[in-house]
Design an enzyme around this catalytic site. Structure first.
Site, mmCIF file in Angstrom:
data_model
loop_
_atom_site.group_PDB
_atom_site.id
_atom_site.type_symbol
_atom_site.label_atom_id
_atom_site.label_comp_id
_atom_site.label_asym_id
_atom_site.label_seq_id
_atom_site.Cartn_x
_atom_site.Cartn_y
_atom_site.Cartn_z
ATOM 1 N N TYR A 252 0.898 -1.087 0.031
ATOM 2 C CA TYR A 252 -0.210 -0.025 0.014
ATOM 3 C C TYR A 252 0.951 1.287 -0.021
ATOM 4 C CZ TYR A 252 1.075 1.075 4.919
ATOM 5 O OH TYR A 252 1.653 1.319 6.052
ATOM 6 N N PHE A 337 3.114 9.821 4.645
ATOM 7 C CA PHE A 337 3.834 8.949 3.448
ATOM 8 C C PHE A 337 4.242 7.842 3.822
ATOM 9 C CE2 PHE A 337 6.932 7.609 0.492
ATOM 10 C CZ PHE A 337 6.475 7.584 -0.755
ATOM 11 N N GLU A 338 3.905 6.669 3.281
ATOM 12 C CA GLU A 338 4.303 5.218 3.408
ATOM 13 C C GLU A 338 4.126 4.568 2.422
ATOM 14 O OE1 GLU A 338 3.815 4.153 8.402
ATOM 15 O OE2 GLU A 338 1.891 3.896 6.876
ATOM 16 N N VAL A 339 5.153 3.595 1.884
ATOM 17 C CA VAL A 339 4.890 2.882 0.807
ATOM 18 C C VAL A 339 5.455 1.512 1.584
ATOM 19 C CG1 VAL A 339 5.554 1.849 -1.240
ATOM 20 C CG2 VAL A 339 5.161 4.164 -1.009
ATOM 21 N N HIS A 374 4.495 2.882 14.380
ATOM 22 C CA HIS A 374 5.061 2.432 13.019
ATOM 23 C C HIS A 374 6.603 2.325 13.085
ATOM 24 C CE1 HIS A 374 1.032 2.584 10.450
ATOM 25 N NE2 HIS A 374 0.788 2.145 11.604
#
Length: 450
Positions: A252, A337-339, A374
């Protein structure tokens, strides 16, 4: 003959009246423009002084109706103006770490070594990659959100057509669905968050939680008195990845209202992550507000003592602690923002960590954010080479910007960010710490942007 002057006068008066009415009809409307972006603000609600200039009488009742009609009746969870004010205030208070050493790597001829750009063989979408964008948003954030979506689509997704999952603690309006579907190149999916994922768990003392919010409000801590913000942080920490809408995906990319992508991305970020065995990707690292997480690290240490088996052998502890885990240095990856790999959050290690933290009530007795949770989990439970810094995105959220420093790169990738705004090597950033711990060569231009 005496009637001729009367006819002429009547004709002249008629012509003047016609000109007047045409001028009224053609008179331009008052247009409000955001002075920072030069964009027209279509839903701007004028202040009283603005209304008087515009010739509009705007009472409290009218203003309330306008506010309630702006995409829905609920307020956004986040307040960008408050965030920007607090962020700027904290940046001004930060002093550079005098002990930090400048580390510049040179070759045998004295030339500074600059990391190579991403290899071009990642261009093109792999149909085997199960990936999607994920956005948590409310109906009232629709117009701000579609600007973010448009930027991501233009810079990246129009080439790859990945799906987009939208989540909300209320039902999305038909307008929200129609508008977002119209600009997303992949499929769109809309989910209602279950009540148990956006409410107080049974073990939380509501009076204690209320007292904590009062104390934080008195201490002027951002979102200190907000219940919805706490629900949001708990949801992003422990529940978004459990949505049935994400069951079909392994990867995601998180997108929030108000973000910008400054550079063209001509390669598939998801494919890059998979092929290089990366599991968590970020663009900005920063220090957390210490008053929001006073006991988070103590609880984390207690968890590690009970579950040392979850620690990765080559973890990134040195990024989040300056004394081998005794204390937390507040560094974290900015999670707007995270991939990342969804299967990391689904792992036994992360599930156990979240459940342990959740039982302490810290999301409500303090104001724990999903970003430090996280980040701590990724730093402890992943090997350091599974974490990736995307230095080529050109990302902005609020007052913080990540902008590629190399002018040739910015030209080739059509970046529209100003390198003077890059946050990577500034004092309040954790960029220097990350580069040092990962033993990465800093871009040769970094010394001019710190």
């Amino acid at each position: 003959m005496a009637r001729l002057p009367v006819v002429r006068i009547t004709a002249i008066l008629g012509a003047l009246l016609l000109v007047y009415f045409v001028s009224v009809i053609a008179r331009p409307k008052v247009v409000y423009v955001d002075t920072s972006t030069n964009e027209i603000v279509h839903n701007y609600i004028p202040k009283d002084e603005d209304a008087s200039i515009a010739g509009v009488s705007l009472g409290d009742v009218v203003r309330e109706k306008l506010q309630n009609s702006f995409g829905g009746v609920s307020d956004p969870i986040k307040d960008p103006q408050k965030e920007a004010q607090l962020a700027l205030a904290q940046i001004e208070q930060v002093k550079e770490d005098s002990a930090a050493e400048v580390k510049v790597v040179k070759d045998s001829n004295g030339n500074v070594i600059v990391p190579a750009p991403p290899a071009p063989d990642y261009i093109g979408k792999d149909k085997d990659i199960r990936a999607t964008f994920v956005t948590l948003a409310r109906n009232s954030e629709m117009y701000e959100l579609i600007k973010s979506i448009r930027r991501v689509e233009d810079r990246f997704n129009r080439k790859f057509n990945y799906d987009w999952v939208f989540l909300n603690d209320e039902e999305f309006t038909d307008e929200f669905k129609r508008l977002t579907t119209s600009i997303v190149s992949g499929k769109t999916k809309y989910g209602l968050i279950p009540k148990e994922h956006w409410s107080y768990p049974e073990w939380v003392d509501l009076e204690k939680a209320a007292k904590s919010r009062e104390d934080m409000k008195a201490a002027k801590i951002i979102y200190g008195d907000s219940e919805s913000y706490r629900h949001m942080c708990r949801f992003e920490s422990g529940f978004f990845w459990r949505s049935p809408l994400l069951d079909d995906y392994d990867w995601y990319w998180r997108v929030e209202p108000g973000i910008q992508i400054h550079c063209d991305l001509d390669y598939d970020l998801f494919k890059f992550m998979r092929d290089n065995k990366k599991r968590y990707g970020f663009t900005i690292s920063i220090h957390e507000f210490e008053k929001t997480i006073p006991t988070l690290w103590e609880h984390t240490k207690n968890f590690i003592k009970e579950h040392s088996e979850y620690l990765a052998p080559n973890n990134l502890m040195d990024f989040i602690s300056n004394d081998n885990g005794e204390t937390y240095n507040l560094c974290h990856f900015w999670s707007n923002f995270e991939v990342a790999d969804l299967n990391f959050w689904r792992s036994d290690a992360y599930r156990a960590y979240f459940d342990y933290l959740d039982k302490t009530g810290g999301f409500f007795y303090e104001r724990w954010g999903d970003a430090p949770i996280h980040s701590i989990a990724a730093a402890l439970f992943l090997n350091k080479d599974e974490i990736h810094y995307f230095d080529d995105v050109g990302y902005n959220h609020g007052v913080y910007t990540q902008c590629p420093l190399n002018p040739d790169f910015r030209f080739e990738h059509k970046c529209h960010c100003n390198p003077d705004s890059d946050f990577t090597f500034r004092g309040y950033s954790c960029g220097k710490k990350y580069y040092d711990v990962m033993k990465l060569e800093r871009p040769k231009e970094w010394v001019d942007y710190q």
